[in-house]
Design an enzyme around this catalytic site. Structure first.
Site, short mmCIF file in Angstrom:
data_model
loop_
_atom_site.label_atom_id
_atom_site.label_comp_id
_atom_site.label_asym_id
_atom_site.label_seq_id
_atom_site.Cartn_x
_atom_site.Cartn_y
_atom_site.Cartn_z
N ASP A 2 -2.65 -6.05 -3.43
CA ASP A 2 -1.62 -5.75 -4.22
C ASP A 2 -2.43 -5.67 -5.77
O ASP A 2 -3.33 -6.48 -6.16
CB ASP A 2 -0.47 -6.84 -4.57
CG ASP A 2 0.59 -6.72 -5.57
OD1 ASP A 2 0.64 -5.60 -5.96
OD2 ASP A 2 1.21 -7.52 -5.99
N ASP A 97 0.88 0.86 -5.08
CA ASP A 97 -0.37 -0.40 -5.25
C ASP A 97 -0.27 -1.48 -4.40
O ASP A 97 -0.88 -2.53 -4.86
CB ASP A 97 -0.14 -0.70 -6.99
CG ASP A 97 0.95 -1.60 -6.79
OD1 ASP A 97 2.01 -1.54 -6.29
OD2 ASP A 97 0.75 -2.65 -7.82
N GLU A 98 0.13 -1.42 -3.20
CA GLU A 98 0.10 -2.46 -2.29
C GLU A 98 0.02 -2.00 -1.07
O GLU A 98 0.65 -0.96 -0.58
CB GLU A 98 1.60 -3.10 -2.45
CG GLU A 98 1.76 -4.14 -2.87
CD GLU A 98 3.28 -4.64 -2.85
OE1 GLU A 98 3.69 -5.43 -1.99
OE2 GLU A 98 3.96 -4.19 -3.89
MG LIG Z 1 1.13 -4.89 -8.04
#
Ligand SMILES: [Mg+2]
Length: 370
Positions: A2, A97-98
Site C-alpha cells: 500500500d 496504489d494497493e
Molecule cells: Mg495508500
C-alpha cells in the site's frame, strides 16, 4: 503493498517546495468539492480523503490545496505495479496504489528479483507456516527499496498468510513500514482492533455490533452467542475473520459488476440545490470507486424513493465509457429531468454505474511493459 498517502506523496515528490507541508489534493476550499488525498502533515489536523474541501480548509487553515493530476498518478501506478510484477509473484491490483501479492510459488523457487530464494533459516523455532512468512521478508524489503530508489516514494508492506491479515498488516505501521503477522500471533494481534477494521464490516454492521456491546475483534472472538442473530449470513465469515482465517483467493481478473452510491435524506426533499449536491457527491464517490478499480462504465443509473416508499430507477447506456464524476453527474441529472421524476419530495436518491470495463488500453499496458 500500500503506497503511503499516494496522491499527496506524488505531489510532494514532483514539487519539492511541498515537502513537509500539509498538502491537500482536491478542490479548493472555496469550491464545492472533496478531498481526494491528504499528506501525513495534513492528516494531523484531521483532514481525510472524501471530506468536503471546505471542512478540510477549516480544520487545516495552512493546508496547501493542489488540484489532482490523475494522469500522473495513473502513470505512477503502472510503474509501481510493474515493480511488483517483476518479483514474479501473482498480483492482484486492488486500487491505484494497493495490491495483493501471492509469493508462495516464487519463494519456493527462483525470484526474478532476488535470484535463488533464501531458504528459511534452520534456527527458526516457528511452525512451517510461519517459516514461510519469514522467508518473504527479503522480498518485501526489496520491493520497498526498489519503489523508493526508482520512484522516490514510500510504500508500506504487510506480510501474512491471507488477504485479510496482509491488509491489516499493511495498515499497521504507516507510513514507510513493514509488518509481519505470524500465524502464531494473529489471534492476539487482532484482539485489540476495533470491529470496523475487519473486512466486510461497514458502517451499518459496525453499529449493530457496537449496539450489542462488541467493540473489539477480541469481543467477537469471545462472543458466546450466535452472531447470526446480529449479522445474518455474514456470521460465519465474520467469526472466521475475527480469528484471522480467510480463504478468499487472489482475484486475478476483475469481477466487479456495478458500483453505486445513494443517500437517504433526514427529511424528504424536493429542493433542487440539496438534490444536486447529493448527486454530485455520489457521482464523485462512484467515479472514485471506478478509479480505484481501474474501470470505466457504459451505463449510468439513478434510483429514487418517494416519501411513500415507491421506488423507481432509470438508466441510460452510452457508447463511450465514462470515468469522470462530472459525466456521471450530468447523465444522472439528465435522467431525472427527462421524465420530471422529482415531482414530489424524495426520501432517497442514488446513482450507480454498470457495464464496467477497463478503460481502453490501460490494463493491457500494465502487463505489456513488465
Ligand atoms: Mg495508500
Amino acid at each position: 503493498m500500500d503506497m503511503d498517502a499516494f496522491f499527496a506523496s506524488v505531489e510532494q515528490r514532483d514539487r519539492p517546495e511541498l515537502k513537509g507541508k500539509p498538502v491537500i489534493v482536491g478542490s479548493p476550499p472555496s469550491q464545492r468539492g472533496v478531498v481526494s488525498a491528504a499528506s501525513y502533515e495534513a492528516r494531523k489536523f484531521g483532514v481525510r480523503s472524501a471530506m468536503p474541501s471546505a471542512t478540510a480548509g477549516r480544520l487545516c487553515p495552512k493546508g496547501i490545496f493542489v488540484r489532482p493530476r490523475m494522469e500522473s498518478y495513473k502513470a505512477e501506478s503502472v510503474a509501481i505495479m510493474n515493480i511488483l510484477a517483476g518479483t514474479g509473484a501473482r498480483l492482484e491490483p486492488v486500487s491505484i496504489d494497493e495490491a495483493y501479492m501471492d509469493a508462495t510459488e516464487v519463494l519456493r523457487g527462483i525470484s526474478p528479483m532476488l535470484g535463488q530464494s533464501p531458504t528459511a533459516a534452520e534456527n527458526f523455532t516457528e511452525t512451517d507456516a510461519d517459516k514461510a512468512l519469514y522467508s518473504a521478508l527479503p522480498l518485501a524489503r526489496e520491493i520497498r527499496r526498489r519503489i523508493f530508489a526508482e520512484r522516490h516514494l514510500t510504500a508500506t508492506v504487510g506480510i501474512a498468510s491471507n488477504k485479510l491479515l496482509a491488509k491489516l498488516a499493511s495498515d499497521f505501521q504507516k507510513p514507510n513500514g513493514l509488518t509481519l503477522i505470524t500465524e502464531r500471533d494473529k489471534v492476539a494481534f487482532l484482539r485489540p482492533l476495533p470491529v470496523r477494521s475487519l473486512h466486510g464490516v461497514g458502517r451499518v454492521t459496525e453499529q449493530v455490533l457496537l449496539d450489542a456491546g462488541l467493540l473489539t475483534i477480541g469481543d467477537l472472538q469471545d462472543y458466546p452467542g450466535d452472531l447470526r442473530a446480529l449479522v445474518g449470513s455474514f456470521a460465519r465469515q465474520l467469526k472466521d475473520f475475527a480469528f484471522g482465517e480467510d480463504d478468499r483467493p487472489l482475484e486475478l481478473d476483475n469481477t466487479l459488476k456495478s458500483i453505486s452510491s445513494e443517500e437517504t435524506f433526514l427529511k424528504d426533499t424536493a429542493d433542487r440545490g440539496i438534490l444536486r449536491a447529493s448527486l454530485r457527491s455520489q457521482a464523485e464517490d462512484v467515479a472514485r470507486k471506478l478509479e480505484r478499480n481501474r474501470l470505466a462504465a457504459k451505463t449510468v443509473q439513478v434510483k429514487l424513493r418517494y416519501g411513500d416508499f415507491t421506488t423507481l430507477s432509470r438508466q441510460i447506456t452510452v457508447e463511450e465509457p465514462l470515468t469522470e464524476a462530472r459525466e456521471i453527474y450530468r447523465f444522472a441529472c439528465f435522467l431525472l429531468s427527462r421524465e420530471r421524476l422529482v415531482s414530489r419530495p424524495l426520501r432517497l436518491l442514488g446513482v450507480g454505474v454498470s457495464h464496467l470495463d477497463a478503460p481502453e488500453g490501460r490494463q493491457l499496458r500494465l502487463w505489456r511493459e513488465v
